[in-house]
Design a protein around this motif. Structure first.
Motif, PDB file in Angstrom:
ATOM      1  N   PRO A 128      12.196-100.230  -8.836  1.00  0.00           N
ATOM      2  CA  PRO A 128      12.633 -99.779  -7.515  1.00  0.00           C
ATOM      3  C   PRO A 128      12.057-100.672  -6.427  1.00  0.00           C
ATOM      4  CG  PRO A 128      10.860 -98.391  -8.288  1.00  0.00           C
ATOM      5  CD  PRO A 128      11.164 -99.362  -9.400  1.00  0.00           C
ATOM      6  N   GLN A 129      12.656-100.639  -5.259  1.00  0.00           N
ATOM      7  CA  GLN A 129      12.178-101.445  -4.144  1.00  0.00           C
ATOM      8  C   GLN A 129      10.935-100.791  -3.532  1.00  0.00           C
ATOM      9  OE1 GLN A 129      15.626-100.392  -3.916  1.00  0.00           O
ATOM     10  NE2 GLN A 129      16.234-102.166  -5.080  1.00  0.00           N
ATOM     11  N   TYR A 153      27.806-102.718   7.273  1.00  0.00           N
ATOM     12  CA  TYR A 153      26.946-101.534   7.149  1.00  0.00           C
ATOM     13  C   TYR A 153      25.484-101.948   6.988  1.00  0.00           C
ATOM     14  CZ  TYR A 153      25.081 -97.172   5.294  1.00  0.00           C
ATOM     15  OH  TYR A 153      24.327 -96.041   5.091  1.00  0.00           O
ATOM     16  N   ASP A 154      25.248-102.891   6.064  1.00  0.00           N
ATOM     17  CA  ASP A 154      23.882-103.348   5.792  1.00  0.00           C
ATOM     18  C   ASP A 154      23.217-103.901   7.049  1.00  0.00           C
ATOM     19  OD1 ASP A 154      24.909-102.879   3.269  1.00  0.00           O
ATOM     20  OD2 ASP A 154      24.762-104.957   2.601  1.00  0.00           O
ATOM     21  N   GLU A 155      23.913-104.787   7.741  1.00  0.00           N
ATOM     22  CA  GLU A 155      23.344-105.434   8.924  1.00  0.00           C
ATOM     23  C   GLU A 155      23.147-104.437  10.060  1.00  0.00           C
ATOM     24  OE1 GLU A 155      22.142-108.581   8.954  1.00  0.00           O
ATOM     25  OE2 GLU A 155      22.708-108.555   6.846  1.00  0.00           O
ATOM     26  N   ALA A 156      24.073-103.509  10.229  1.00  0.00           N
ATOM     27  CA  ALA A 156      23.923-102.501  11.279  1.00  0.00           C
ATOM     28  C   ALA A 156      22.693-101.636  11.026  1.00  0.00           C
ATOM     29  CB  ALA A 156      25.182-101.639  11.371  1.00  0.00           C
ATOM     30  N   LYS A 157      22.451-101.284   9.780  1.00  0.00           N
ATOM     31  CA  LYS A 157      21.263-100.498   9.441  1.00  0.00           C
ATOM     32  C   LYS A 157      19.993-101.309   9.666  1.00  0.00           C
ATOM     33  CE  LYS A 157      22.549 -96.386   8.116  1.00  0.00           C
ATOM     34  NZ  LYS A 157      22.028 -95.181   8.795  1.00  0.00           N
ATOM     35  N   THR A 162      18.762 -96.674   4.881  1.00  0.00           N
ATOM     36  CA  THR A 162      19.372 -96.731   3.557  1.00  0.00           C
ATOM     37  C   THR A 162      18.794 -97.886   2.753  1.00  0.00           C
ATOM     38  OG1 THR A 162      21.451 -97.133   2.394  1.00  0.00           O
ATOM     39  CG2 THR A 162      21.250 -98.098   4.561  1.00  0.00           C
ATOM     40  N   SER A 163      18.929 -97.807   1.462  1.00  0.00           N
ATOM     41  CA  SER A 163      18.488 -98.908   0.600  1.00  0.00           C
ATOM     42  C   SER A 163      19.341-100.146   0.812  1.00  0.00           C
ATOM     43  CB  SER A 163      18.550 -98.485  -0.867  1.00  0.00           C
ATOM     44  OG  SER A 163      19.883 -98.190  -1.252  1.00  0.00           O
TER      45      SER A 163
END
Length: 100
Positions: A46-47, A64-68, A34-35
């Motif tokens: 955009p990235q 969520y961010d860290e798990a991804k 995910t972004s």
């Protein structure tokens, strides 16, 4: 955000289990990322693939961010160490419609 521990555990342990299975049966691994790995407030739009992000590891959505991010790191570690064929699809700005 309701249950950050379960969110982190589900994503990281699930990825580790799938990587182990892929290695055991000699399969390829595709991770839907995910972004959010670039942080909730990216400074670049955009990235690009070489953008490292504007990350807050303790923010409200960090679970969520860290798990991804861990999931992506694990995939690339398995690729390097175990020669497992992996792909990471970074999915941006998706939405869906509920059909009844």
């Amino acid at each position: 955000m309701y249950n950050p521990i379960k969110t982190i555990k589900t994503n990281t342990l699930g990825t580790i289990n799938m990587l182990g299975l892929a290695k055991r049966v000699k399969a390829k691994m595709l991770l839907a990322s995910t972004s959010e790995v670039y942080g909730g407030s990216p400074e670049q739009h955009p990235q690009t693939e070489n953008y490292w992000g504007n990350v807050n590891p303790i923010g409200p959505r960090a679970c969520y961010d860290e798990a991804k991010r861990v999931a992506e790191s694990m995939c690339y570690a398995y690729k390097k160490q175990e020669a497992l064929e992996v792909r990471v699809a970074s999915i941006f700005n998706t939405f869906g419609l509920e059909c009844t």
